[in-house]
Design a protein around this motif. Structure first.
Motif, PDB file in Angstrom:
ATOM      1  N   MET A   1       6.428  -6.728  15.033  1.00 12.17           N
ATOM      2  CA  MET A   1       7.396  -7.841  15.069  1.00 12.17           C
ATOM      3  C   MET A   1       8.739  -7.379  14.525  1.00 12.17           C
ATOM      4  N   ALA A   2       9.840  -7.659  15.210  1.00 10.60           N
ATOM      5  CA  ALA A   2      11.173  -7.177  14.817  1.00 10.60           C
ATOM      6  C   ALA A   2      11.648  -7.872  13.546  1.00 10.60           C
ATOM      7  N   ASN A   3      12.508  -7.230  12.811  1.00 14.22           N
ATOM      8  CA  ASN A   3      13.110  -7.799  11.600  1.00 14.22           C
ATOM      9  C   ASN A   3      14.009  -8.969  11.984  1.00 14.22           C
ATOM     10  N   LYS A   4      13.621 -10.194  11.625  1.00 12.73           N
ATOM     11  CA  LYS A   4      14.372 -11.384  12.035  1.00 12.73           C
ATOM     12  C   LYS A   4      15.750 -11.443  11.393  1.00 12.73           C
ATOM     13  N   LEU A   5      15.922 -10.754  10.282  1.00 10.78           N
ATOM     14  CA  LEU A   5      17.220 -10.808   9.607  1.00 10.78           C
ATOM     15  C   LEU A   5      18.229  -9.858  10.241  1.00 10.78           C
ATOM     16  N   LYS A   6      17.756  -8.890  11.029  1.00 13.95           N
ATOM     17  CA  LYS A   6      18.619  -7.961  11.774  1.00 13.95           C
ATOM     18  C   LYS A   6      19.647  -7.294  10.856  1.00 13.95           C
ATOM     19  N   LEU A   7      19.219  -6.814   9.702  1.00 15.31           N
ATOM     20  CA  LEU A   7      20.106  -6.112   8.776  1.00 15.31           C
ATOM     21  C   LEU A   7      19.663  -4.657   8.666  1.00 15.31           C
ATOM     22  N   THR A   8      20.626  -3.743   8.849  1.00 15.03           N
ATOM     23  CA  THR A   8      20.334  -2.322   8.703  1.00 15.03           C
ATOM     24  C   THR A   8      20.435  -1.918   7.245  1.00 15.03           C
ATOM     25  N   ARG A   9      19.953  -0.706   6.954  1.00 20.69           N
ATOM     26  CA  ARG A   9      20.036  -0.215   5.578  1.00 20.69           C
ATOM     27  C   ARG A   9      21.483  -0.056   5.128  1.00 20.69           C
ATOM     28  N   ASP A  10      22.372   0.353   6.066  1.00 17.23           N
ATOM     29  CA  ASP A  10      23.803   0.484   5.708  1.00 17.23           C
ATOM     30  C   ASP A  10      24.406  -0.861   5.358  1.00 17.23           C
ATOM     31  N   GLN A  11      23.980  -1.935   6.131  1.00 18.13           N
ATOM     32  CA  GLN A  11      24.513  -3.267   5.829  1.00 18.13           C
ATOM     33  C   GLN A  11      24.022  -3.758   4.468  1.00 18.13           C
ATOM     34  N   LEU A  12      22.749  -3.487   4.150  1.00 22.15           N
ATOM     35  CA  LEU A  12      22.238  -3.881   2.830  1.00 22.15           C
ATOM     36  C   LEU A  12      22.988  -3.144   1.727  1.00 22.15           C
ATOM     37  N   ALA A  13      23.345  -1.865   1.953  1.00 20.85           N
ATOM     38  CA  ALA A  13      24.025  -1.068   0.933  1.00 20.85           C
ATOM     39  C   ALA A  13      25.402  -1.584   0.619  1.00 20.85           C
ATOM     40  N   SER A  14      26.011  -2.399   1.543  1.00 24.50           N
ATOM     41  CA  SER A  14      27.369  -2.899   1.287  1.00 24.50           C
ATOM     42  C   SER A  14      27.414  -3.961   0.207  1.00 24.50           C
ATOM     43  N   PHE A  15      26.251  -4.593  -0.091  1.00 24.53           N
ATOM     44  CA  PHE A  15      26.308  -5.635  -1.136  1.00 24.53           C
ATOM     45  C   PHE A  15      25.194  -5.493  -2.174  1.00 24.53           C
ATOM     46  N   LEU A  16      24.289  -4.506  -2.012  1.00 22.33           N
ATOM     47  CA  LEU A  16      23.272  -4.256  -3.021  1.00 22.33           C
ATOM     48  C   LEU A  16      23.706  -3.085  -3.896  1.00 22.33           C
ATOM     49  N   LYS A  17      23.293  -3.070  -5.168  1.00 22.79           N
ATOM     50  CA  LYS A  17      23.822  -2.123  -6.132  1.00 22.79           C
ATOM     51  C   LYS A  17      23.275  -0.718  -5.942  1.00 22.79           C
ATOM     52  N   ASP A  18      22.003  -0.568  -5.639  1.00 19.56           N
ATOM     53  CA  ASP A  18      21.447   0.766  -5.566  1.00 19.56           C
ATOM     54  C   ASP A  18      20.289   0.827  -4.575  1.00 19.56           C
TER      55      ASP A  18
END
Length: 286
Positions: A1-18
């Motif tokens: 099943m595809a990731n419903k949030l459609k967020l890549t690791r690079d996109q998560l890195a833009s607002f997560l600390k580490d």
């Protein structure tokens, strides 16, 4: 099943600390995505069991029909048992489907909460990277004399007091280089002296990468023999890695010089030049 949030690791890195936070979010996404397939499988299994048992019940009814010719009373009893079994199967199937629907609702609720959490993080201001501090302090403990009047010479240094990313270029002893982009503050103080009578002019100005900085010179006039004068100035420069600064000077009379005085109690030594360079203005992150 595809990731419903459609967020890549690079996109998560833009607002997560580490990387650890990114990993935790990816695990949450994987958990949420794994619930829905389990729910569908449970419904399919429950429906398959109900269908199989229904087929068995119909087979029993057919068998009862054959036995009806032998004994009507026995057929009636078995028919009633078959109907009871069908009713029981229907009830069990309804329970299984209700359980599956409950788990599906739980999965939808979890995905909704994750979406809300991610949306809230995206609305937060971006994390500001740490400022990479760079600085250096240099001086000279010699007397510097111009060989010719009205000729530009670079001020030289023979001592590095402190250095972190701002340093004297090798083999030069007049070029101060930086290794990080930023807005740098250059400050210097000069000890001037004149060794003969009369008046003479002293000029000082900065160069960046070998080019005189426009509208940056200062002039001091010195009158008489042993007329010590202290002069200071400061500048701001937008520098890139590898850029370098020089402080240039010239005199109208070679009797004007950059003077060094050794320590004489209670006064410490007086360098002919003291210069500091630092990116103490927050501009470019590392």
């Amino acid at each position: 099943m595809a990731n419903k949030l459609k967020l890549t690791r690079d996109q998560l890195a833009s607002f997560l600390k580490d990387a650890e936070q990114i990993k935790q979010f990816e695990q949450l996404f994987a958990l949420a995505d794994s619930i829905a397939p389990d729910v569908v499988n449970e419904i399919n299994i429950a429906a398959g069991i109900a269908d199989s048992k229904s087929v068995q019940a119909l087979g029993q009814i057919a068998l009862l029909a054959q036995e009806l010719q032998v004994c009507c009373s026995i057929a009636d009893i078995k028919g009633t048992q078959a109907l009871d079994q069908i009713a029981l199967l229907s009830q069990e199937t309804a329970i299984s489907i209700a359980s599956a629907e409950n788990k599906a609702n739980q999965a939808i609720t979890l995905l909704s909460k994750l979406s809300d959490a991610v949306e809230g993080l995206q609305m937060m201001p971006p994390r500001v990277p740490p400022h990479r501090t760079r600085f250096g302090s240099f001086q000279d403990t010699t007397i510097q004399i111009a060989a010719l009047p009205n000729t530009a010479y670079p001020i030289t240094y023979n001592t590095t007091d402190i250095s972190n990313g701002v340093f004297l270029r090798s083999p030069s002893i007049s070029e101060i280089e930086v290794d990080t982009e930023g807005i740098y503050n250059l400050q210097f103080s000069l000890q001037l002296d004149k060794t003969s009578g009369g008046a003479a002019n002293f000029w000082v100005w900065p160069r960046v990468n070998g080019i005189d900085v426009p509208s940056s010179a200062s002039q001091v006039q010195i009158q008489g023999n042993n007329a010590e004068i202290f002069s200071a100035a400061n500048y701001f420069f937008d520098l890139k890695p590898g850029d370098y600064i020089q402080i240039m000077w010239a005199v109208s009379d070679v009797s004007v010089q950059l003077q060094y005085f050794p320590a004489a109690a209670p006064v410490p030594a007086i360098p002919s030049i003291i210069v500091t360079v630092s990116n103490n203005i927050r501009s470019y992150p590392s």
